[in-house]
Design an enzyme around this catalytic site. Sequence first.
Site, short mmCIF file in Angstrom:
data_model
loop_
_atom_site.label_atom_id
_atom_site.label_comp_id
_atom_site.label_asym_id
_atom_site.label_seq_id
_atom_site.Cartn_x
_atom_site.Cartn_y
_atom_site.Cartn_z
N ARG A 6 18.58 -6.84 -13.13
CA ARG A 6 18.06 -8.05 -12.48
C ARG A 6 18.83 -9.29 -12.95
NH1 ARG A 6 11.74 -9.42 -12.84
NH2 ARG A 6 12.32 -10.04 -14.94
N LYS A 44 16.09 -15.34 -11.12
CA LYS A 44 15.36 -15.83 -12.29
C LYS A 44 16.26 -16.86 -12.98
CE LYS A 44 12.48 -13.91 -15.98
NZ LYS A 44 11.25 -14.66 -15.76
N GLU A 100 2.57 -15.88 -6.04
CA GLU A 100 2.46 -15.32 -7.39
C GLU A 100 1.92 -16.39 -8.32
OE1 GLU A 100 6.34 -14.39 -9.06
OE2 GLU A 100 7.27 -16.08 -8.04
N1 PXG Z 1 6.86 -14.11 -11.62
C1 PXG Z 1 7.51 -15.06 -12.31
C2 PXG Z 1 7.72 -16.38 -11.69
C3 PXG Z 1 7.99 -14.77 -13.59
O1 PXG Z 1 8.65 -15.71 -14.29
C4 PXG Z 1 7.05 -12.54 -13.41
C5 PXG Z 1 6.63 -12.89 -12.14
C6 PXG Z 1 6.83 -11.16 -13.92
O2 PXG Z 1 8.04 -10.44 -13.96
P1 PXG Z 1 8.31 -9.28 -15.01
O3 PXG Z 1 9.64 -8.78 -14.66
O4 PXG Z 1 8.26 -9.89 -16.39
O5 PXG Z 1 7.25 -8.28 -14.81
C7 PXG Z 1 7.77 -13.49 -14.16
C8 PXG Z 1 8.28 -13.16 -15.51
C9 PXG Z 1 6.51 -16.25 -20.49
C10 PXG Z 1 7.21 -15.18 -19.75
O6 PXG Z 1 6.83 -16.44 -21.68
C11 PXG Z 1 7.23 -15.17 -18.37
C12 PXG Z 1 7.90 -14.13 -17.72
C13 PXG Z 1 8.49 -13.14 -18.41
C14 PXG Z 1 8.46 -13.18 -19.78
C15 PXG Z 1 7.81 -14.20 -20.47
O7 PXG Z 1 5.63 -16.90 -19.90
N2 PXG Z 1 7.90 -14.19 -16.40
#
Ligand code: PXG
Length: 290
Positions: free
Chosen positions: A52, A151, A184
């Site tokens: 990703r 991202k 989301e």
């Molecule tokens: N949506 C958004 C906008 C994100 O930033 C997710 C969904 C979930 O994706 P994953 O691949 O992690 O299942 C994310 C991921 C934090 C933190 O510290 C946030 C994310 C990942 C790791 C830490 O808030 N966001």
Amino acid sequence: MGLKVYINGEYFEKDEAKISVFDHGLLYGDGVFEGIRSYDRLVFKLEEHVDRLYESSQGIMQNIPLSKKDMIKAVVETLKLNKLDNAYIRLIVTRGVGDLGLDPRKCKFASIIIITDNIKLYPEKLYKEGLAIITVPTPRNMPEALNPQIKSLNYLNNILAKIEAINSGYEEALMFTAHGYVAECTGDNIFIIKNNNLITPPAYLGILKGITRACVMDIAKKAGMTVKEEIITRHNIFTADECFLTGTAAEIIPVVCLDKRTIGDNKPGKITLNLMKEFRKATKTDGVKY
Ligand code: PXG
């Protein structure tokens, strides 16, 4: 000895780990990142996260001067050096050092940064009692303008939504697309369960294609559930049997309330609890060992 941070192939003590103020990651949020976890010396879904990361890079026309294989090696080496068994990993690739103008051609070398730290877990209470969330006015970025599947280092869209939730006395915000469909949360994907169907918004609407999201969809399919990527509205959440969020940091968090309206019977649902249990199992097997 403190934690060491990887910057462009070298290791620096936490306090000495610094990058230039001319780095376009700082000046413009021009860069991409990943948040990854390790469980008992297993980096969960590391290959998926690296895939990703490179896709996000491609999305912003950025070249990462390291093969995926070497990137995985660098992550593992950093974890070993820091002797972390259960870690939070932040992988960052910025456009690099340039001048004060936007022009990315001035940035000759991407900056690669790997931060590994102890994981800060969410309060256990949230998992037992479930989370209350609130709808916020700021829509998720339009995919035609800045696709949330990238991202990128510019998280202001999500931060503005988070501020709106906090100002209303909530910890997490539910964000919608510009057309008013459920997108989301600020750092998590959303799911509902209705009549043994697991439903989550499709990625083309403009959301991050979460790695936890994909893992949960796999687990549910294997458990015989019908899994659908479908447009959902606030009404679908109000009338759902169960609801939960997924993300690397949060894993699976039950949601029991949206906009002061109870979802299901106001406590984490049975299917959600089962998916949480199965997800914990996956974290023990699905990854790169170190
Ligand atoms: N949506 C958004 C906008 C994100 O930033 C997710 C969904 C979930 O994706 P994953 O691949 O992690 O299942 C994310 C991921 C934090 C933190 O510290 C946030 C994310 C990942 C790791 C830490 O808030 N966001």
